[in-house]
Design an enzyme around this catalytic site. Structure first.
Site, short mmCIF file in Angstrom:
data_model
loop_
_atom_site.label_atom_id
_atom_site.label_comp_id
_atom_site.label_asym_id
_atom_site.label_seq_id
_atom_site.Cartn_x
_atom_site.Cartn_y
_atom_site.Cartn_z
N ASP A 196 48.39 50.71 38.62
CA ASP A 196 48.16 49.88 37.44
C ASP A 196 46.70 50.01 37.05
O ASP A 196 45.95 50.78 37.66
CB ASP A 196 48.53 48.41 37.72
N ASP A 239 43.42 47.42 36.47
CA ASP A 239 43.00 46.03 36.67
C ASP A 239 41.71 45.75 35.90
O ASP A 239 40.74 46.49 36.03
CB ASP A 239 42.74 45.78 38.17
N ASP A 241 46.75 44.65 34.67
CA ASP A 241 46.46 43.30 35.17
C ASP A 241 45.18 42.80 34.51
O ASP A 241 44.14 43.42 34.63
CB ASP A 241 46.24 43.31 36.69
P1 GTP Z 1 46.31 50.74 42.80
O1 GTP Z 1 46.61 49.78 41.70
O2 GTP Z 1 47.53 51.34 43.37
O3 GTP Z 1 45.29 51.75 42.44
O4 GTP Z 1 45.62 49.91 43.99
P2 GTP Z 1 44.69 48.65 43.85
O5 GTP Z 1 43.80 48.63 45.02
O6 GTP Z 1 44.07 48.57 42.49
O7 GTP Z 1 45.74 47.47 44.08
P3 GTP Z 1 46.20 46.26 43.15
O8 GTP Z 1 46.09 46.58 41.70
O9 GTP Z 1 47.54 45.85 43.64
O10 GTP Z 1 45.20 45.11 43.53
C1 GTP Z 1 43.82 45.15 43.24
C2 GTP Z 1 43.15 43.99 43.87
O11 GTP Z 1 43.63 42.78 43.31
C3 GTP Z 1 43.40 43.88 45.37
O12 GTP Z 1 42.19 43.58 46.00
C4 GTP Z 1 44.31 42.70 45.54
O13 GTP Z 1 44.03 42.01 46.72
C5 GTP Z 1 43.97 41.88 44.33
N1 GTP Z 1 45.14 41.10 43.91
C6 GTP Z 1 46.35 41.56 43.56
N2 GTP Z 1 47.18 40.56 43.22
C7 GTP Z 1 46.47 39.42 43.36
C8 GTP Z 1 46.75 38.04 43.14
O14 GTP Z 1 47.85 37.65 42.76
N3 GTP Z 1 45.73 37.15 43.37
C9 GTP Z 1 44.49 37.55 43.76
N4 GTP Z 1 43.53 36.64 43.95
N5 GTP Z 1 44.19 38.84 43.98
C10 GTP Z 1 45.16 39.76 43.79
MN MN Z 2 45.29 48.35 40.75
MN MN Z 3 46.71 45.15 40.12
#
Ligand code: GTP
Ligand code: MN
Ligand code: MN
Length: 352
Positions: free
Chosen positions: A204, A206, A276
């Site tokens: 995704d 973020d 996100d």
């Molecule tokens: P990829 O998206 O696969 O590249 O990996 P990513 O490391 O970006 O993972 P992800 O987008 O799932 O999460 C990014 C960060 O957001 C991570 O540190 C998670 O711990 C944090 N995160 C994800 N969901 C939540 C949530 O609902 N609440 C909080 N506080 N943090 C979140």
């Molecule tokens: Mn991510």
């Molecule tokens: Mn995410």
């Protein structure tokens, strides 16, 4: 092959947040195997086992070279008996029978396919499997009631499963950035998650949004969403076309949305991407930035360190000192690490 007596064991600190871990991984075969077992445990609601495998994998990711001999692992933290058996199997036989049989198991395959649908978690997937639903076609034929997110997730399954590239992430940042600027000119937007850690692809994109004046971020998200819905619809921008915001989910507490949009790349193909969006007041920005940059295990270990070693509670909103009974302010990630008594680890070395 070396004798055990000639082997120097590796040494790493006990918490992932004490270790520098870039994307360079000398033990990918081992960490892929342990990550698969972690994923299987998480999908089966065995979070404790999942974390144990994730911690073991993170230790191997942090090693400066490939493991060739079990005795190199003597004294390393977080390597439980189960993980060590898997590693030994792979070092001796090239594969782990447990990993191979998990990969091939019908249940694991079904859990992966079903939870790959946006909006479907392991509990829902498990219920469907017990009702005999193992794949997308069976789900479509079953007449199960799907919520809006799940309907969109099913419709755009192939798109959402396909990794997002850095170029796509930057293009989306341009669009969301323009939207943010038009609803609140001074607001700032930062790319977080894996891309901030230097990854070239992600599942995704973020974003974290804040405003330099405390309080001015209130109401930003709904304004942003209506701007995106009304103005981005069918708005041609170079090679990039965002046609429709197909769904929005709000988590009130976090002021967080996940949305999915279509993009037309140079291929002129439409695709859906998960985005996100998180809005944070400036007073919490450093905590939100640290909390949303990841990796997930790095974040978990930071919270474990804060709780177990410092008597503090860390979240993506605040740091609380349990003994003194007060919140600790911080305006940068560096300050938060300092408050936690940790050496600062930059984002590209948080790939635990
Ligand atoms: P990829 O998206 O696969 O590249 O990996 P990513 O490391 O970006 O993972 P992800 O987008 O799932 O999460 C990014 C960060 O957001 C991570 O540190 C998670 O711990 C944090 N995160 C994800 N969901 C939540 C949530 O609902 N609440 C909080 N506080 N943090 C979140
Ligand atoms: Mn991510
Ligand atoms: Mn995410």
């Amino acid at each position: 092959l070396m004798n055990d007596s000639e082997v120097t064991p590796f040494s790493v600190p006990g918490y992932a947040c004490q270790r520098r871990c870039t994307l360079e991984n000398h033990n990918a075969v081992l960490t892929d195997a342990l990550s698969l077992l972690a994923e299987n445990a998480e999908l089966s609601d065995e979070d404790g086992r999942g974390v144990a495998f994730r911690r073991a994998a993170a230790v191997l990711k942090a090693l400066p070279s490939a493991v060739t001999n079990m005795s190199q692992l003597t004294g390393l933290p977080c390597l439980g008996g189960h993980s060590l058996r898997v590693i030994k199997d792979i070092l001796e036989n090239g594969t782990s029978s447990e990993v191979e049989s998990t990969k091939e198991s019908e249940r694991f395959k079904a859990l992966k396919v079903l939870t790959g649908i946006f909006g479907v978690g392991s509990k829902t997937a498990d219920r469907w499997i017990r009702e005999g639903i193992h794949n997308l076609q069976q789900l479509r034929d079953s007449g199960q009631t799907l919520n809006r997110a799940q309907q969109a997730g099913l419709e755009h399954y192939d798109d959402i499963k396909q990794p997002v590239s850095l170029a796509e992430a930057e293009a989306i940042r341009g669009i969301v950035g323009r939207a943010v600027a038009s609803v609140s000119p001074e607001a700032q937007i930062v790319l977080t998650g894996g891309f901030r850690r230097g990854k070239l692809t992600g599942h995704d994109v973020d974003f974290l949004i804040t405003h330099p004046e405390e309080g001015s971020e209130v109401g930003l998200m709904p304004k942003l969403v209506s701007w995106l819905e009304s103005r981005v619809s069918c708005h041609l921008q170079n090679v990039l076309l965002i046609c429709d915001v197909i769904f929005l989910l709000m988590f009130a507490l976090f002021c967080r949305f996940s949305l999915c949009c279509f993009i037309d790349k140079q291929t002129r193909r439409w695709r859906a991407v998960r985005v996100d969006l998180v809005v944070s007041p400036i007073s919490q920005f450093a905590f939100a930035l640290l909390g949303w940059t990841g990796s997930k295990l790095f974040e978990r270990e930071l919270r474990r360190w804060a709780g177990h070693e410092k008597g503090m509670s860390l979240s993506s909103h605040a740091l609380y000192d349990n003994k003194q009974g007060r919140y600790i302010r911080a305006s940068s990630e560096e300050e938060i690490f300092a408050h936690l008594g940790l050496e600062f680890i930059p984002p590209n070395e948080r790939n635990a």
